[in-house]
Enzyme design. Structure first.
Site, PDB file in Angstrom:
ATOM      1  N   GLU A   1     -11.006   0.334  -3.545  1.00  0.00           N
ATOM      2  CA  GLU A   1     -10.323   0.746  -2.346  1.00  0.00           C
ATOM      3  C   GLU A   1      -9.212   1.355  -2.798  1.00  0.00           C
ATOM      4  O   GLU A   1      -8.904   1.715  -4.173  1.00  0.00           O
ATOM      5  CB  GLU A   1      -9.656  -0.578  -1.851  1.00  0.00           C
ATOM      6  CG  GLU A   1      -9.039  -1.355  -2.325  1.00  0.00           C
ATOM      7  CD  GLU A   1      -8.822  -2.774  -1.672  1.00  0.00           C
ATOM      8  OE1 GLU A   1      -9.360  -2.908  -0.524  1.00  0.00           O
ATOM      9  OE2 GLU A   1      -7.965  -3.560  -2.238  1.00  0.00           O
TER      10      GLU A   1
ATOM     11  N   ASP B   1       0.775  -1.091  -0.011  1.00  0.00           N
ATOM     12  CA  ASP B   1       0.031  -0.300   0.088  1.00  0.00           C
ATOM     13  C   ASP B   1       0.766   1.214  -0.071  1.00  0.00           C
ATOM     14  O   ASP B   1       0.569   2.303   0.793  1.00  0.00           O
ATOM     15  CB  ASP B   1      -0.831   0.076   1.172  1.00  0.00           C
ATOM     16  CG  ASP B   1      -1.704  -1.205   1.407  1.00  0.00           C
ATOM     17  OD1 ASP B   1      -2.336  -1.741   0.361  1.00  0.00           O
ATOM     18  OD2 ASP B   1      -1.918  -1.634   2.444  1.00  0.00           O
TER      19      ASP B   1
END
Length: 509
Positions: free
Chosen positions: A171, A15
């Site tokens: 997301e 991420d």
């Protein structure tokens, strides 16, 4: 033509979020149940990165309860620079919710967390022309809300923005003002093999957003590419006006479905602009480097002799800081661990480790276990998936494998009492014997080996010979078997009494 090797931040570093300040680049990555939280990386050429600290590095900022499951805790951060400050926003799942911290220097110190009253995960920050701050997040779709970043207070009702092409789990949104457009970049399809990046744009906020006609703009799904699961990207413009993306990916190995143990890693990809759209890729293991002046950092030693008053930033523990149980001042030149739980299967276990960054590597440590104690060396994915070699200091060495509901003592050896050097070799040369308790045995002809790697566990004699007690299949320490979002972490532990570690080394093979 200069080339570079992907991933640029190897090992469990998912991420990634990036920002640039002048000639310097900074990346924040997820940390889940490990503390300190949110690793921060620094580069001057987008290729060579060094760990400079963590955004959540003290108990007042982050202290996860032992009830927080593996792969919960600190999820995807966003790192931005605005008005002379660095801003980091993230979600602490099953605990504090969304929090925001600031710093003048990304190496710290960072402020105490400010709670941000939004639901969901994967928060992002963007400022419009009049200085209004937008927080964009994932909560059954992608939403945005104006906030006061100094107090975390919402300045209106959340609005739906754009939630992708209809694939599952939209997301990791990032919102950018570039030229005359607002761009919304997100991931969808899940963070497994179906992972993909899609983009939309709008003239003003909150939209409407129009999607790129050929979304997703980047994915390796349903291909044989050696880099898989790619997504969760963030854009940056370099000082030479070229555009780049950092994103996560995996390097699975072995037979179908293939397995990755190092976790989701940070990759670098070029971005080209066509008809006003940012189009990232390709994402290759070896690729053309940015045309920036190369800036390698000094090599960091593979070994730690525990002579400093504090552990280096690369060391992590589970869920909470515990200075009473992790001691560098108790025995000169040693890291002394005092057991908190009697098993590594417990979330309260005392563990100090480093991320495995190389597919082939060797971990070694010299341990002196106090009478009645138990400690050792472990490759850990979570409480239910780890391989360890341990000693009681009184003359017994065990190799233990924990695979889901099964925990088995694989091998035992009697040795001379006293300090002992424990060792684990990880190799992608997969030649498993027919019996893990007889590592010297020959595999029968035609044996099908689907593992991504093999872990050899044992100890070293005083003459330096490696006595292998067990050879274990690496697939059981991978996300494809265990699930979750992390990668392997290799380190030291104590599960009874105390253990003093003279040194620890983790090096590429």
């Amino acid at each position: 033509m200069a080339l570079f090797d992907n991933p640029v931040i190897p090992g469990f570093s998912p991420d990634p979020s990036i920002c640039r300040v002048g000639d310097d680049y900074y990346v924040a990555t997820s940390s889940f149940e490990y503390v300190p939280g949110v690793p921060l990386w620094h580069s001057r050429d987008l290729v060579n990165w060094r760990l400079i600290g963590h955004a959540l590095d003290r108990p007042g900022q982050l202290e996860l309860p032992e009830s927080v499951p593996a792969s919960c805790g600190v999820y995807a951060p966003t790192l931005r620079h605005h008005d002379g400050l660095f801003w980091m926003i993230t979600t602490v799942v099953t605990d504090a919710g969304t929090v925001l911290v600031t710093a003048k220097d990304p190496a710290g110190p960072w402020s105490d967390p400010v709670p941000v009253g939004i639901p969901g995960i994967d928060p992002d920050l963007a400022w419009d022309e009049d200085g209004t701050c937008w927080c964009v997040y994932s909560d059954d779709g992608i939403h945005g809300v104006r906030i006061d970043p100094e107090t975390g207070r919402a300045l209106g009702e959340p609005v739906a923005l754009w939630s992708g092409t209809g694939l599952q789990y939209p997301e990791g949104p990032h919102l950018y003002r570039i030229g005359d457009w607002w761009y919304l970049l997100l991931s969808e399809g899940g963070t497994e093999r179906g992972h993909a990046l899609s983009v939309a744009r709008a003239r003003s906020l909150p939209g409407p957003f129009e999607p790129h006609p050929d979304n997703p703009v980047l994915s390796h799904r349903s291909t044989g590419h050696p880099v898989q699961n790619i997504g969760h990207g963030d854009l940056v413009q370099a000082q030479d006006d070229t555009w780049w993306m950092v994103l996560l990916g995996t390097r699975p190995r072995g037979d179908t479905p293939k397995y990755h143990g190092l976790g989701r890693e940070t990759f670098l990809a070029p971005v080209r602009w066509e008809d006003g759209w940012p189009l990232p890729g390709p994402v290759d293991l070896r690729a053309e480097a940015p045309t920036l002046s190369p800036h390698p950092w000094p090599e960091e030693t593979d070994r730690d002799d525990f002579d400093s008053p504090a552990l280096a930033p690369r060391w992590v523990s589970l869920r909470r800081h515990d200075p009473a149980a992790v001691r560098l001042d108790e025995r000169p030149g040693h890291l002394v661990l005092h057991a908190r739980a009697d098993s590594l299967d417990s979330p309260g276990a005392l563990f100090v480790g480093r991320r495995q960054q190389d597919p082939d590597c060797t971990a070694r440590t010299r341990v002196d276990v106090a009478p009645g104690g138990l400690g050792g060396l472990v490759v850990r994915l979570d409480e239910a998936h780890h391989y360890r070699v341990e000693t009681d200091g009184a003359g017994t060495v065990h190799v233990v494998a924990r695979i889901g509901p099964l925990c088995h003592s694989v091998a035992e050896r009697t040795v001379e009492p006293g300090p002992l050097t424990l060792r684990i070799d990880v190799t992608t040369d997969v030649t498993l014997p027919p019996s893990v308790t007889d590592p010297q045995a020959a595999a029968p002809p035609g044996l099908r080996i689907g593992a991504p790697d093999t872990l050899h566990l044992g100890y070293e004699t005083e003459g330096g010979d490696f006595e292998i007690l067990a050879a274990l299949d690496g697939r059981y320490l991978t996300t494809e078997v265990a699930g979750g979002f992390t990668g392997r972490v290799v380190g030291m532990y104590a599960t009874r009494g105390s253990a003093a570690f003279d040194w620890f080394g983790l090096r590429p093979a």
